[in-house]
Write an enzyme that holds these catalytic residues in place. Structure first.
Site, PDB file in Angstrom:
ATOM      1  N   HIS A  53     -32.757  27.340 -25.554  1.00 17.73           N
ATOM      2  CA  HIS A  53     -33.700  26.352 -25.021  1.00 17.73           C
ATOM      3  C   HIS A  53     -33.113  25.705 -23.777  1.00 17.73           C
ATOM      4  CE1 HIS A  53     -36.578  25.512 -28.616  1.00 17.73           C
ATOM      5  NE2 HIS A  53     -36.418  26.787 -28.371  1.00 17.73           N
ATOM      6  N   PRO A  55     -29.604  11.897 -36.920  1.00 19.24           N
ATOM      7  CA  PRO A  55     -29.891  13.243 -36.415  1.00 19.24           C
ATOM      8  C   PRO A  55     -30.562  13.297 -35.038  1.00 19.24           C
ATOM      9  CG  PRO A  55     -31.448  12.629 -38.131  1.00 19.24           C
ATOM     10  CD  PRO A  55     -30.425  11.542 -38.082  1.00 19.24           C
ATOM     11  N   TYR A 110     -26.713  15.680 -24.402  1.00 22.60           N
ATOM     12  CA  TYR A 110     -27.444  16.508 -25.363  1.00 22.60           C
ATOM     13  C   TYR A 110     -26.851  17.911 -25.425  1.00 22.60           C
ATOM     14  CZ  TYR A 110     -31.500  18.040 -28.082  1.00 22.60           C
ATOM     15  OH  TYR A 110     -32.321  18.506 -29.086  1.00 22.60           O
ATOM     16  N   TYR A 118     -39.688  15.369 -28.533  1.00 20.19           N
ATOM     17  CA  TYR A 118     -39.287  14.080 -29.091  1.00 20.19           C
ATOM     18  C   TYR A 118     -40.390  13.095 -28.708  1.00 20.19           C
ATOM     19  CZ  TYR A 118     -34.538  15.831 -29.930  1.00 20.19           C
ATOM     20  OH  TYR A 118     -33.445  16.537 -30.392  1.00 20.19           O
ATOM     21  N   LYS A 152     -26.282  16.010 -33.063  1.00 20.75           N
ATOM     22  CA  LYS A 152     -24.844  16.098 -32.784  1.00 20.75           C
ATOM     23  C   LYS A 152     -23.977  16.446 -33.994  1.00 20.75           C
ATOM     24  CE  LYS A 152     -25.091  15.773 -28.751  1.00 20.75           C
ATOM     25  NZ  LYS A 152     -24.801  16.993 -28.057  1.00 20.75           N
TER      26      LYS A 152
HETATM   27  C1  PHB Z   1     -33.671  20.249 -36.275  1.00 20.93           C
HETATM   28  O1  PHB Z   1     -34.255  21.250 -35.835  1.00 20.93           O
HETATM   29  O2  PHB Z   1     -33.391  20.145 -37.474  1.00 20.93           O
HETATM   30  C2  PHB Z   1     -33.332  19.143 -35.365  1.00 20.93           C
HETATM   31  C3  PHB Z   1     -33.484  19.323 -34.000  1.00 20.93           C
HETATM   32  C4  PHB Z   1     -33.181  18.281 -33.132  1.00 20.93           C
HETATM   33  C5  PHB Z   1     -32.724  17.096 -33.628  1.00 20.93           C
HETATM   34  C6  PHB Z   1     -32.527  16.922 -34.989  1.00 20.93           C
HETATM   35  C7  PHB Z   1     -32.841  17.948 -35.857  1.00 20.93           C
HETATM   36  O3  PHB Z   1     -32.440  16.091 -32.761  1.00 20.93           O
END
Ligand code: PHB
Ligand code: APR
Length: 385
Positions: free
Chosen positions: A68, A289, A379, A198, A293
């Site tokens: 990505h 989450p 990130y 997000y 990280k």
């Molecule tokens: C996930 O795909 O589980 C996931 C992706 C991004 C995040 C947290 C969890 O920031």
């Protein structure tokens, strides 16, 4: 040497040590099926991918992982793409932690060092001396003692190693609990988006993630007191539709194959060492989450620890083990800050002033290349020294 805990941190550490010619035994108190089924995070930083590939467990990751270039940030009326490749020259990979663990277990059982499942009563002893040991009961109920040069405590947040470290050194625990939780689902539905979304929304944060071209992973901010039984499929999909609403676009629905509610906390235990017992991964720190990280930090810890153990056991030099805790914690605190910042920017607190600050911050990240680059660098993962 002994490794307590066969999650991604312990398994990868054992693998990295084996590649340097150092023997280890991994002690895991759950079954193989359990550790291979546990649904966890899904984003790998570039350096994590490089580490797994370098450790010879990256074939399936390279075949099936999805690269990505960035993420989308959304709030009502706006969906903005951040291009990490353009902003900082790095990308991330979507590949479930569950798959990382399966690959590591398979490599370990295929001629790698011993990996013992379903052990119990695991306890590190004499960690302040030169010859520490681990007592445990094996899967056949026989008490065992493993004599070690050094011990790695990679037994996660609920393990036995952290209390032993905290019990011997003037240590400290740093903690922040958030008044938020995530309700996460896995669904057999092709993701309706190419990159993760997000989404800030007055009703609460939502995250659109994925595991493969046919499996979506979706999260909703909920109150920590919520019970999963109170969330029907219909209620979950409706909430996702509301929070991700954007023009004529819509979330792809499909059968829900897993669902759970996850608490969110920041937690750091210092130092990450007592004598010959060294902590790595969730045993020493937890991040919420939101910045993806947790797994990457665990990988960074054990990469550093493998080099330090090799230096100690092969060159008889203590410089890297002595530097381990402080060096690892510098990265831990950077990731702790970033995860806290992402969490604070995106979750509904219920306070109208907070909401205005969050929207202002989101607009800033999307309007300023400098602000966007700051997010992108964190990130995608800062370089490991
Ligand atoms: C996930 O795909 O589980 C996931 C992706 C991004 C995040 C947290 C969890 O920031
Ligand atoms: N004895 C042996 N094994 C134990 C013990 C014990 N007393 N206690 C816990 N374990 C095992 C757990 O069953 C688990 O398999 O230690 C392992 C720890 O693994 P994780 O919790 O996955 O932690 P870690 O390897 O540090 O990986 C960090 O996991 O929680 C996610 O977000 C986190 O992605 C990050 C990653």
């Amino acid at each position: 040497m002994g490794i307590i805990g066969g999650g991604p941190a312990g398994l990868l550490l054992s693998r990295l040590l084996a590649l340097r010619g150092i023997d280890s035994v991994v002690l895991e108190n759950r079954s193989r099926e359990y550790v291979e089924q546990r649904i966890r995070a899904g984003i790998l930083e570039q350096h994590s991918v490089d580490t797994l590939v370098g450790a010879g467990v990256g074939d399936r990751l390279r075949r099936e992982g999805l690269e990505h270039r960035g993420i989308h940030l959304q709030w009502p009326g706006t969906r903005h793409a951040l291009d990490f490749q353009q902003l900082c020259g790095r990308t991330v990979w979507v590949y479930g932690q569950t798959e990382v663990v399966k690959d590591l277990v398979a490599a370990q059982l295929d001629g790698g060092p011993p990996l013992l499942f379903e052990v119990s009563d695991v306890m590190p002893e004499d960690v302040d001396g030169e010859r520490p040991r681990i007592r445990f009961t094996d899967a056949d109920d026989t008490p065992q003692v493993l004599e070690c040069d050094v011990i790695a405590g990679t037994d996660g947040f609920h393990g036995v190693s952290r209390p032993v470290v905290q019990g011997g050194t003037p240590g400290r625990v740093w903690e922040r609990t958030y008044p938020y939780a995530w309700l996460g689902i896995l669904a057999d539905a092709p993701p309706a988006t190419d990159e993760l979304i997000y989404a800030w929304h007055p009703e609460g944060f939502a995250l659109y993630s994925m595991r493969s071209p046919s499996v979506s992973r979706l999260y909703l901010q909920v109150d920590p007191s919520e019970r999963i039984e109170d969330w029907s499929d219909q209620r979950i999909w409706d909430a996702l539709d509301t929070r991700f609403a954007f023009g004529g676009w819509s979330v792809n629905r499909g059968p829900v194959t897993d669902r759970s509610i996850l608490p969110m906390r920041s937690f750091v235990s210092t130092p990450m060492r007592r004598g010959r017992l060294f902590l790595a991964g969730d045993a020493a720190h937890i991040v919420p989450p939101t910045g993806a990280k947790g797994l990457n930090l665990a990988i960074a810890d054990v990469t550093r620890l493998a080099a330090a153990f090799a230096r100690l056991l092969q060159d008889r030099q203590t410089d890297l083990v002595d530097a381990y805790s402080d060096a690892a914690l510098a990265r831990v605190w950077r990731c702790t800050h970033f995860s806290w910042w992402m969490t604070s920017m995106l979750h509904r607190s219920g306070d109208a002033f907070d909401a205005q600050l969050q929207l202002s911050q989101l607009r800033r990240v999307c309007a300023s290349e400098a602000a966007a680059r700051e997010l992108a660098e964190n990130y995608t993962g800062l370089p490991v020294d």
